[in-house]
Design an enzyme around this catalytic site. Structure first.
Site, PDB file in Angstrom:
ATOM      1  CG  LEU A  68      -2.070  -0.778   1.172  1.00 47.79           C
ATOM      2  CD1 LEU A  68      -2.861  -0.823   2.458  1.00 47.79           C
ATOM      3  CD2 LEU A  68      -2.953  -0.581   0.231  1.00 47.79           C
ATOM      4  CG  ASP A  69       0.743   3.660  -3.295  1.00 48.50           C
ATOM      5  OD1 ASP A  69       1.548   3.005  -3.601  1.00 48.50           O
ATOM      6  OD2 ASP A  69      -0.285   4.203  -4.040  1.00 48.50           O
ATOM      7  CD  GLU A  70       5.130   8.376   2.943  1.00 51.43           C
ATOM      8  OE1 GLU A  70       5.943   8.759   3.826  1.00 51.43           O
ATOM      9  OE2 GLU A  70       5.897   8.409   1.786  1.00 51.43           O
TER      10      GLU A  70
ATOM     11  CB  SER B 188      -2.705   3.772   0.399  1.00 48.81           C
ATOM     12  OG  SER B 188      -2.744   4.361  -0.967  1.00 48.81           O
TER      13      SER B 188
ATOM     14  NE  ARG C  35       0.548   7.141  -6.750  1.00 47.48           N
ATOM     15  CZ  ARG C  35       0.304   7.597  -5.634  1.00 47.48           C
ATOM     16  NH1 ARG C  35       0.983   7.179  -4.708  1.00 47.48           N
ATOM     17  NH2 ARG C  35      -0.378   8.643  -4.925  1.00 47.48           N
TER      18      ARG C  35
END
Length: 191
Positions: free
Chosen positions: A45-47, A49, A147
């Protein structure tokens, strides 16, 4: 050899990794729990998210869960009041950029969410009503391009403001609080 498996509610602002070698200080998963040596996040998961993240010491299990056979469901808060037309476009597949080329996403499940989900507050305030309305949608994919969900909502004219993964296969975020970790026997029965 026995393996360890964990379910985590990744907070906003953390990287989905244990080591970060660049100079800037980043928050890492190891700050949330005393994970055993060899623990890895299954997917990322992105930073910016948040939500459900599975971790394991079993590389084979990681490969199974990251496969295209396992659905990943996200709740997304978007800028503006998302339309059924935009939802239908995402369901059919939209063009996004990936690795410098154009890519058409695979068909997916998507739906409007009419009531604000009870996900708790995000670690960083998004914005307030003075900047216009926001709305929520559910998007379920079984592919995971970089993403991708954010790019999909932007492609239909509704940029993502908040993204929370709520389900991987049969494992649900449920009432797990931000930063909370649960150790489980395995994911076989869950996925």
């Amino acid at each position: 050899m026995s393996h360890s498996h964990f379910i985590l509610h990744k907070p906003y602002g953390y990287l989905s990794q244990f080591i970060y070698e660049l100079k800037r200080k980043k928050k890492l998963l190891g700050e949330l729990y005393d994970f055993p040596m060899g623990t890895m996040a299954i997917g990322r998961l992105d930073e910016d998210s948040e939500g459900l993240l599975l971790l394991t010491t079993d590389g084979k299990m990681s490969e199974i869960i990251r496969s295209k056979k396992v659905d990943k469901e996200y709740y997304v808060q978007v800028d503006g009041v998302i339309t059924q037309e935009a939802i239908d476009l995402m369901k059919a597949g939209v063009e996004i950029g990936f690795n410098g080329t154009k890519y058409i996403t695979k068909k997916c499940n998507a739906a409007l969410i009419h009531e604000v989900p009870n996900l708790g507050l995000r670690g960083k305030k998004i914005r307030d009503e003075r900047h216009g309305p926001t709305s929520w949608a559910s998007i379920t994919v079984n592919e995971g391009k970089f993403r991708q969900v954010r790019k999909m909502t932007a492609a239909v004219g509704f940029p993502t403001l908040r993204l929370v993964r709520v389900r991987i296969g049969n494992v649900h975020l449920d009432n797990l609080q931000s930063g909370e970790v649960i150790e489980v026997a395995d994911f076989q029965t869950e996925i």
